[in-house]
Motif scaffolding. Structure first.
Motif, mmCIF file in Angstrom:
data_model
loop_
_atom_site.group_PDB
_atom_site.id
_atom_site.type_symbol
_atom_site.label_atom_id
_atom_site.label_comp_id
_atom_site.label_asym_id
_atom_site.label_seq_id
_atom_site.Cartn_x
_atom_site.Cartn_y
_atom_site.Cartn_z
ATOM 1 N N ARG A 166 0.813 -1.222 0.000
ATOM 2 C CA ARG A 166 0.000 0.000 0.000
ATOM 3 C C ARG A 166 0.845 1.271 0.000
ATOM 4 O O ARG A 166 0.299 2.371 -0.098
ATOM 5 C CB ARG A 166 -0.924 0.019 1.217
ATOM 6 C CG ARG A 166 -1.911 -1.118 1.214
ATOM 7 C CD ARG A 166 -2.738 -1.067 2.487
ATOM 8 N NE ARG A 166 -3.724 -2.106 2.518
ATOM 9 C CZ ARG A 166 -4.980 -1.955 2.093
ATOM 10 N NH1 ARG A 166 -5.378 -0.819 1.605
ATOM 11 N NH2 ARG A 166 -5.823 -2.955 2.167
ATOM 12 N N ILE A 167 2.167 1.137 0.123
ATOM 13 C CA ILE A 167 3.063 2.285 0.195
ATOM 14 C C ILE A 167 3.567 2.594 -1.212
ATOM 15 O O ILE A 167 4.181 1.734 -1.845
ATOM 16 C CB ILE A 167 4.234 1.997 1.146
ATOM 17 C CG1 ILE A 167 3.704 1.694 2.544
ATOM 18 C CG2 ILE A 167 5.213 3.166 1.162
ATOM 19 C CD1 ILE A 167 4.747 1.166 3.511
ATOM 20 N N PRO A 168 3.303 3.809 -1.717
ATOM 21 C CA PRO A 168 3.668 4.127 -3.105
ATOM 22 C C PRO A 168 5.121 3.830 -3.465
ATOM 23 O O PRO A 168 5.397 3.207 -4.484
ATOM 24 C CB PRO A 168 3.358 5.619 -3.228
ATOM 25 C CG PRO A 168 2.295 5.855 -2.199
ATOM 26 C CD PRO A 168 2.624 4.919 -1.070
ATOM 27 N N SER A 188 7.196 1.806 -2.028
ATOM 28 C CA SER A 188 7.445 0.364 -1.946
ATOM 29 C C SER A 188 6.910 -0.334 -3.190
ATOM 30 O O SER A 188 7.491 -1.276 -3.674
ATOM 31 C CB SER A 188 6.806 -0.238 -0.706
ATOM 32 O OG SER A 188 7.477 0.188 0.450
ATOM 33 N N GLN A 189 5.784 0.171 -3.710
ATOM 34 C CA GLN A 189 5.229 -0.383 -4.936
ATOM 35 C C GLN A 189 6.214 -0.218 -6.091
ATOM 36 O O GLN A 189 6.392 -1.131 -6.903
ATOM 37 C CB GLN A 189 3.900 0.277 -5.284
ATOM 38 C CG GLN A 189 2.793 -0.060 -4.317
ATOM 39 C CD GLN A 189 1.526 0.716 -4.605
ATOM 40 O OE1 GLN A 189 1.482 1.591 -5.463
ATOM 41 N NE2 GLN A 189 0.473 0.396 -3.873
ATOM 42 N N VAL A 190 6.878 0.918 -6.143
ATOM 43 C CA VAL A 190 7.881 1.161 -7.182
ATOM 44 C C VAL A 190 9.035 0.167 -7.013
ATOM 45 O O VAL A 190 9.458 -0.461 -7.976
ATOM 46 C CB VAL A 190 8.403 2.621 -7.130
ATOM 47 C CG1 VAL A 190 9.609 2.800 -8.032
ATOM 48 C CG2 VAL A 190 7.305 3.586 -7.506
ATOM 49 N N ASN A 191 9.506 -0.010 -5.784
ATOM 50 C CA ASN A 191 10.603 -0.942 -5.526
ATOM 51 C C ASN A 191 10.219 -2.385 -5.826
ATOM 52 O O ASN A 191 11.071 -3.195 -6.170
ATOM 53 C CB ASN A 191 11.080 -0.831 -4.074
ATOM 54 C CG ASN A 191 11.774 0.465 -3.794
ATOM 55 O OD1 ASN A 191 12.284 1.123 -4.697
ATOM 56 N ND2 ASN A 191 11.779 0.878 -2.550
ATOM 57 N N MET A 192 8.929 -2.718 -5.686
ATOM 58 C CA MET A 192 8.464 -4.071 -5.958
ATOM 59 C C MET A 192 8.152 -4.286 -7.438
ATOM 60 O O MET A 192 7.771 -5.364 -7.843
ATOM 61 C CB MET A 192 7.214 -4.378 -5.122
ATOM 62 C CG MET A 192 7.500 -4.531 -3.648
ATOM 63 S SD MET A 192 6.019 -5.010 -2.707
ATOM 64 C CE MET A 192 5.192 -3.432 -2.549
ATOM 65 N N GLY A 193 8.283 -3.217 -8.233
ATOM 66 C CA GLY A 193 8.041 -3.339 -9.665
ATOM 67 C C GLY A 193 6.592 -3.228 -10.081
ATOM 68 O O GLY A 193 6.238 -3.596 -11.191
ATOM 69 N N VAL A 194 5.737 -2.721 -9.187
ATOM 70 C CA VAL A 194 4.329 -2.543 -9.532
ATOM 71 C C VAL A 194 4.209 -1.516 -10.654
ATOM 72 O O VAL A 194 3.402 -1.648 -11.559
ATOM 73 C CB VAL A 194 3.502 -2.118 -8.297
ATOM 74 C CG1 VAL A 194 2.076 -1.766 -8.685
ATOM 75 C CG2 VAL A 194 3.518 -3.218 -7.250
ATOM 76 N N TYR A 195 5.052 -0.476 -10.582
ATOM 77 C CA TYR A 195 5.082 0.554 -11.617
ATOM 78 C C TYR A 195 6.397 0.468 -12.356
ATOM 79 O O TYR A 195 7.446 0.288 -11.755
ATOM 80 C CB TYR A 195 4.958 1.952 -10.999
ATOM 81 C CG TYR A 195 3.669 2.149 -10.257
ATOM 82 C CD1 TYR A 195 2.468 2.270 -10.944
ATOM 83 C CD2 TYR A 195 3.646 2.208 -8.866
ATOM 84 C CE1 TYR A 195 1.273 2.452 -10.251
ATOM 85 C CE2 TYR A 195 2.454 2.385 -8.182
ATOM 86 C CZ TYR A 195 1.283 2.513 -8.876
ATOM 87 O OH TYR A 195 0.108 2.688 -8.208
ATOM 88 N N ASP A 196 6.346 0.589 -13.642
ATOM 89 C CA ASP A 196 7.578 0.576 -14.443
ATOM 90 C C ASP A 196 8.107 1.970 -14.626
ATOM 91 O O ASP A 196 7.450 2.915 -14.673
ATOM 92 C CB ASP A 196 7.324 -0.053 -15.815
ATOM 93 C CG ASP A 196 7.056 -1.553 -15.666
ATOM 94 O OD1 ASP A 196 7.558 -2.153 -14.714
ATOM 95 O OD2 ASP A 196 6.332 -2.083 -16.526
#
Length: 71
Positions: free
Chosen positions: A59-61, A63-71
């Motif tokens: 849910r943390i923006p 962290s989402q980037v680090n997890m590859g949710v966003y390219d």
């Protein structure tokens, strides 16, 4: 007056008391994550051992980037 959100910690139905990294959390989960984070930065636990933080990381923006949710 604006109604408070529910805690975003999985399985918790308590009312939000504050936020951690933009995630609404109840008082108990805020306390747990703060303590866990302090232990992490004192090098008492490693990142993958951050049980409570990792449950809200999705849910943390940033962290989402680090997890590859966003390219």
């Amino acid at each position: 007056m604006k109604k408070k959100q529910k805690c975003a910690y999985p399985g918790c139905d308590e009312t939000q008391n504050g936020t951690w990294a933009l995630v609404p959390l109840c008082k108990n989960h805020l306390t747990e994550i703060r303590a866990e984070t302090a232990m992490h930065y004192r090098k008492s636990i490693r990142y993958h051992e951050r049980e409570h933080y990792l449950k809200i990381a999705v849910r943390i923006p940033w962290s989402q980037v680090n997890m590859g949710v966003y390219d």
